[in-house]
Motif scaffolding. Structure first.
Motif, PDB file in Angstrom:
ATOM      1  N   ASP A 121       0.817  -1.216   0.000  1.00 54.87           N
ATOM      2  CA  ASP A 121       0.000   0.000   0.000  1.00 54.87           C
ATOM      3  C   ASP A 121       0.852   1.268   0.000  1.00 54.87           C
ATOM      4  O   ASP A 121       0.900   2.003   0.977  1.00 54.87           O
ATOM      5  CB  ASP A 121      -0.927  -0.028   1.223  1.00 54.87           C
ATOM      6  N   TYR A 122       1.566   1.499  -1.102  1.00 53.31           N
ATOM      7  CA  TYR A 122       2.281   2.775  -1.272  1.00 53.31           C
ATOM      8  C   TYR A 122       2.188   3.137  -2.745  1.00 53.31           C
ATOM      9  O   TYR A 122       2.761   2.462  -3.599  1.00 53.31           O
ATOM     10  CB  TYR A 122       3.716   2.666  -0.784  1.00 53.31           C
ATOM     11  N   LYS A 140      -6.348  -5.236  -8.657  1.00 46.87           N
ATOM     12  CA  LYS A 140      -7.112  -5.332  -7.415  1.00 46.87           C
ATOM     13  C   LYS A 140      -8.033  -6.558  -7.434  1.00 46.87           C
ATOM     14  O   LYS A 140      -8.268  -7.185  -6.397  1.00 46.87           O
ATOM     15  CB  LYS A 140      -7.932  -4.040  -7.244  1.00 46.87           C
ATOM     16  N   ARG A 170      -5.743 -10.241  -2.834  1.00 48.07           N
ATOM     17  CA  ARG A 170      -6.518 -10.518  -1.623  1.00 48.07           C
ATOM     18  C   ARG A 170      -6.590  -9.282  -0.745  1.00 48.07           C
ATOM     19  O   ARG A 170      -7.591  -8.990  -0.124  1.00 48.07           O
ATOM     20  CB  ARG A 170      -5.856 -11.659  -0.851  1.00 48.07           C
ATOM     21  N   GLN A 171      -5.491  -8.545  -0.675  1.00 52.17           N
ATOM     22  CA  GLN A 171      -5.465  -7.387   0.210  1.00 52.17           C
ATOM     23  C   GLN A 171      -4.460  -6.355  -0.272  1.00 52.17           C
ATOM     24  O   GLN A 171      -3.566  -6.656  -1.054  1.00 52.17           O
ATOM     25  CB  GLN A 171      -5.103  -7.814   1.633  1.00 52.17           C
ATOM     26  N   VAL A 172      -4.656  -5.147   0.206  1.00 60.03           N
ATOM     27  CA  VAL A 172      -3.700  -4.070  -0.044  1.00 60.03           C
ATOM     28  C   VAL A 172      -3.245  -3.624   1.337  1.00 60.03           C
ATOM     29  O   VAL A 172      -4.058  -3.158   2.137  1.00 60.03           O
ATOM     30  CB  VAL A 172      -4.368  -2.884  -0.777  1.00 60.03           C
ATOM     31  N   SER A 173      -1.973  -3.791   1.637  1.00 55.86           N
ATOM     32  CA  SER A 173      -1.600  -3.549   3.039  1.00 55.86           C
ATOM     33  C   SER A 173      -0.207  -2.964   3.197  1.00 55.86           C
ATOM     34  O   SER A 173       0.599  -2.992   2.277  1.00 55.86           O
ATOM     35  CB  SER A 173      -1.728  -4.839   3.834  1.00 55.86           C
ATOM     36  N   VAL A 224       4.011  -4.037   7.560  1.00 58.34           N
ATOM     37  CA  VAL A 224       3.831  -5.071   8.584  1.00 58.34           C
ATOM     38  C   VAL A 224       2.746  -6.068   8.176  1.00 58.34           C
ATOM     39  O   VAL A 224       2.943  -7.282   8.238  1.00 58.34           O
ATOM     40  CB  VAL A 224       3.481  -4.419   9.943  1.00 58.34           C
ATOM     41  N   ALA A 225       1.600  -5.550   7.741  1.00 56.70           N
ATOM     42  CA  ALA A 225       0.475  -6.432   7.413  1.00 56.70           C
ATOM     43  C   ALA A 225       0.787  -7.321   6.219  1.00 56.70           C
ATOM     44  O   ALA A 225       0.436  -8.509   6.207  1.00 56.70           O
ATOM     45  CB  ALA A 225      -0.777  -5.610   7.159  1.00 56.70           C
ATOM     46  N   GLU A 258      -1.078 -16.477   4.490  1.00 50.28           N
ATOM     47  CA  GLU A 258      -2.349 -15.896   4.063  1.00 50.28           C
ATOM     48  C   GLU A 258      -2.290 -15.514   2.590  1.00 50.28           C
ATOM     49  O   GLU A 258      -3.271 -15.610   1.867  1.00 50.28           O
ATOM     50  CB  GLU A 258      -2.624 -14.664   4.934  1.00 50.28           C
ATOM     51  N   TRP A 314      -4.886   5.930  -6.742  1.00 50.16           N
ATOM     52  CA  TRP A 314      -4.653   4.827  -5.800  1.00 50.16           C
ATOM     53  C   TRP A 314      -5.852   4.650  -4.871  1.00 50.16           C
ATOM     54  O   TRP A 314      -6.307   3.536  -4.627  1.00 50.16           O
ATOM     55  CB  TRP A 314      -3.370   5.101  -5.006  1.00 50.16           C
ATOM     56  N   THR A 315      -6.379   5.757  -4.354  1.00 51.47           N
ATOM     57  CA  THR A 315      -7.543   5.677  -3.460  1.00 51.47           C
ATOM     58  C   THR A 315      -8.743   5.090  -4.205  1.00 51.47           C
ATOM     59  O   THR A 315      -9.503   4.286  -3.664  1.00 51.47           O
ATOM     60  CB  THR A 315      -7.907   7.071  -2.911  1.00 51.47           C
ATOM     61  N   LEU A 329      -8.387   1.480  -4.318  1.00 51.03           N
ATOM     62  CA  LEU A 329      -8.727   0.857  -3.034  1.00 51.03           C
ATOM     63  C   LEU A 329     -10.241   0.689  -2.891  1.00 51.03           C
ATOM     64  O   LEU A 329     -10.724  -0.272  -2.300  1.00 51.03           O
ATOM     65  CB  LEU A 329      -8.198   1.695  -1.868  1.00 51.03           C
ATOM     66  N   GLN A 330     -10.988   1.624  -3.445  1.00 53.50           N
ATOM     67  CA  GLN A 330     -12.448   1.578  -3.329  1.00 53.50           C
ATOM     68  C   GLN A 330     -13.100   0.758  -4.429  1.00 53.50           C
ATOM     69  O   GLN A 330     -14.302   0.560  -4.409  1.00 53.50           O
ATOM     70  CB  GLN A 330     -13.037   2.993  -3.377  1.00 53.50           C
ATOM     71  N   GLY A 340      -8.335  -5.076   5.346  1.00 50.31           N
ATOM     72  CA  GLY A 340      -7.373  -5.321   4.270  1.00 50.31           C
ATOM     73  C   GLY A 340      -7.363  -4.254   3.186  1.00 50.31           C
ATOM     74  O   GLY A 340      -6.932  -4.513   2.071  1.00 50.31           O
ATOM     75  N   ASN A 375      -9.578  -3.221   1.403  1.00 47.77           N
ATOM     76  CA  ASN A 375     -10.332  -3.579   0.210  1.00 47.77           C
ATOM     77  C   ASN A 375     -11.552  -2.709   0.016  1.00 47.77           C
ATOM     78  O   ASN A 375     -12.156  -2.688  -1.054  1.00 47.77           O
ATOM     79  CB  ASN A 375     -10.719  -5.056   0.249  1.00 47.77           C
TER      80      ASN A 375
END
Lengths: 357, 287
Positions: free
Chosen positions: A172-173, A208, A212-215, A218-219, A228, A351-352, A355-356, B237, B239
């Protein structure tokens, strides 16, 4: 008798205040250095040797992203900060803002810095040095080699296919991720403009769908380690290098289309009242000892910019960092996109929106 | 109307007692709030924050679907969490109040509020492990043969809702329990005398009388849930973003304080509307 209670209290308070003042006085006798840094500088193994050697307390303020860092500076008083660690591509912004001091060339080991990451165009202006590259690495592909086919990881197009759907984490950058997406469609990061964003946005949306995720760091690292996800796009040595002993199944690679190269620089604030001490800190960070500790910091690993740091690293650490493969990687990687405020905002919007999506 | 010296003295005394709270509210709520409201009409241009009065931030928020969607996501998640929490908390509160012996009720309540004693962040990360593909939930479901492949219970809305519900069920249990234990047993006896069965007594007597407790808990759940950033960030996450996440993006990435202030003001308006709706409803019930 009742009067003795407040009296006693006052005396006790007076004594306590005097003790606090005495303590403060002794504490203030120790010099302090305020550094605005990335999280890798907060490792005590890196900072404590400098503190002990110079009888100084280094106060570290961590930030993420140049925007946030510059915002902290804007809201501080001149002189609040002494040392600044900043993304290499953003040094010119800081120089143009007039917040960095010129560094004494004769006191810096610039000749020992790997030539490819000296980044004179960024770190110097009009022949004056304002910052020095201290660490670098790659935003590329990290993966679990026991769960994916390593050959698939050599091609970015895998992130637009369903083969690993639901098994991918996206870092997520926005800057490196937009840069990587640009590479996938054949755009060099240095040439990216607002006109390229619609095509990149479409690719981000497709990406996207299979992720599975955008993190964050650490995540995404946790997700890879816990199984995962099996792949992190945007990850690199900073995800896997520190885990080579416990998790030898984790690996990373630079795909054929290339990857992004991150580089962080260190400089001294122009308004710092402790220029000498701040320069001393910069010298320590750039020394082979400081470099080896910074490269293997508990927060994240990365390549030391000083070529002599290799003498301080173990063979295992050098293997994890792919010390010998650097010439090949340096050729096939590009710096982060350099963006003005408007393009930066447009990229963050894209990017936002992803995410949506 | 003239006031006596005694009344004036009483009034001064009342003001004297109220003054510290008043100063506190003005200093730590009103002034920061007004400052934030003012900033929301400023603008970030390039790297500078310009104090020019403009509606640009609000226009950007309502004009960009991905930002507006964050508000709807927040409202949806909050509504789902509130409803599920009420449905789970009510029976739990009822069991504690009606079925658990008096001397064990305190222990039961302590057990109910135990999750509050853990760090919010740690609890969310714990849920991440519990809900993961190899976590205890998926393992149990696969062991029983109900599923053959692990379900995706985290990094999506399901994870966010589970994390929230775990927290807010306890909060609602406390408010509903407090209401239930105050009910006189005479209400039930009177309903029974009038021929009402258990369900009718609950439907027409117990439930209406405990609605204030439900509404207080629901409002607290609403306020805390819609303003939370940590649970969606860890369990969602990234999402789908909720409004507090978008606010954090403005602050952390863009340092766009005016936009963040505008979004915060939108959030405050939503909370105020929720409060007014609840207050009005509660008032109606009392009359």
């Amino acid at each position: 008798m009742e009067k003795t209670v407040p009296g006693g209290l006052s005396r006790r308070m007076l004594l306590a205040t005097a003790a606090i003042c005495a303590f403060s006085a002794s504490a203030s006798a120790q010099e302090e250095l305020n550094a605005l840094v990335w999280c890798d500088h907060t490792d005590p193994a890196l900072i404590e040797p400098f503190e002990k050697a110079n009888n100084v307390k280094v106060n570290l303020k961590e930030y993420e992203g140049t925007g946030a860092g510059l915002s902290i500076v804007e809201q501080s008083r001149p002189g609040d900060w002494d040392v600044f660690v900043i993304d290499g591509v953003d040094v010119p912004r800081a120089v143009d803002m007039g917040i960095l001091a010129e560094l004494p060339a004769d006191k810096l080991p610039t000749a020992d810095i790997f030539p490819e990451v000296r980044m004179e165009a960024n770190n110097t202006k009009d022949g004056k040095i304002y910052a020095v590259t201290e660490k670098f690495g790659y935003n590329t592909i990290s993966y679990d080699k026991t769960k994916v086919d390593p050959k698939d990881m050599e091609d970015l197009s895998i992130f637009w296919s369903d083969k690993y759907k639901g098994r991918i984490a996206l870092y997520d950058y926005y800057l490196p991720m937009i840069g990587l997406t640009g590479l996938a469609i054949g755009k060099k990061t240095a040439d990216l403009t607002a006109d390229d964003l619609p095509a990149i946005k479409e690719k981000l949306f497709e990406m996207k769908k299979v992720a599975r995720q955008v993190s964050d760091v650490v995540a995404s690292q946790t997700a890879l380690v816990s199984g995962e996800v099996d792949i992190i796009l945007g990850g690199g040595e900073w995800v896997t290098a520190g885990l080579t002993t416990e998790k030898p199944n984790l690996d990373w690679t630079v795909p054929k289309q290339g990857a992004l190269r991150w580089a962080q620089s260190i400089g001294v604030f122009k308004d710092s009242a402790k220029q000498d001490l701040a320069v001393k800190f910069v010298q320590y960070i750039l020394s082979p000892e400081g470099q080896s500790k910074l490269a293997t910091s508990s927060c994240y690993w990365g390549m030391p910019a000083n070529s002599k740091a290799g003498e301080q690293l173990t063979d295992q650490q050098k293997t994890a960092l792919r010390w010998d493969k650097q010439p090949e990687y340096l050729k096939n990687t590009q710096l982060y996109p350099v963006v003005d405020a408007d393009l930066d905002a447009a990229m963050q919007d894209a990017w936002t929106e992803m995410l949506q999506h | 109307m003239t006031t006596t010296p005694l009344e004036r003295a009483e009034r001064r005394k009342a003001w004297g007692f109220a003054l510290p709270a008043l100063i506190f509210t003005i200093a730590f709520f009103l002034v920061p709030f007004l400052y934030m409201a003012a900033i929301s009409f400023w603008k970030r241009e390039g790297r500078e924050i310009v104090a020019s009065w403009t509606l640009d931030n609000y226009a950007a928020f309502f004009g960009k679907p991905h930002l507006l969607k964050a508000l709807f996501n927040s409202l949806e998640v909050t509504a789902i969490v509130t409803v599920i929490s009420i449905l789970l908390a009510y029976p739990l509160a009822w069991i504690i109040a009606e079925r658990v012996p008096r001397r064990w009720q305190r222990f039961a309540l302590i057990m109910a509020i135990l999750p509050f004693w853990t760090s919010y962040v740690v609890r969310s990360y714990s849920w991440l492990l519990v809900l993961s593909g190899g976590g205890v939930v998926n393992q149990a479901l696969m062991w029983t043969g109900l599923i053959s492949e692990p379900l995706q219970l985290s990094a999506n809305r399901v994870g966010t809702v589970i994390g929230f519900v775990h927290f807010f069920v306890m909060l609602l249990t406390l408010t509903i329990y407090a209401n239930l234990v105050q009910l006189s047993p005479n209400y039930r006896r009177a309903a029974a005398d009038l021929g009402a069965n258990g369900f009718q007594t609950f439907r027409h007597v117990i439930l209406p009388l405990t609605l204030p407790g439900i509404m207080v808990g629901a409002f607290l759940t609403f306020v805390l849930c819609i303003g939370d950033y940590i649970t969606p960030q860890i369990l969602g996450g990234n999402n789908e973003l909720v409004l507090p996440q978008v606010i954090m993006l403005q602050l952390g990435r863009r340092a766009d304080f005016p936009m963040a202030a505008a979004l915060s003001l939108v959030l405050m308006v939503v909370v105020t509307i929720a409060y007014l709706a609840c207050a009005r409803w509660l008032k109606m019930e009392r009359t």
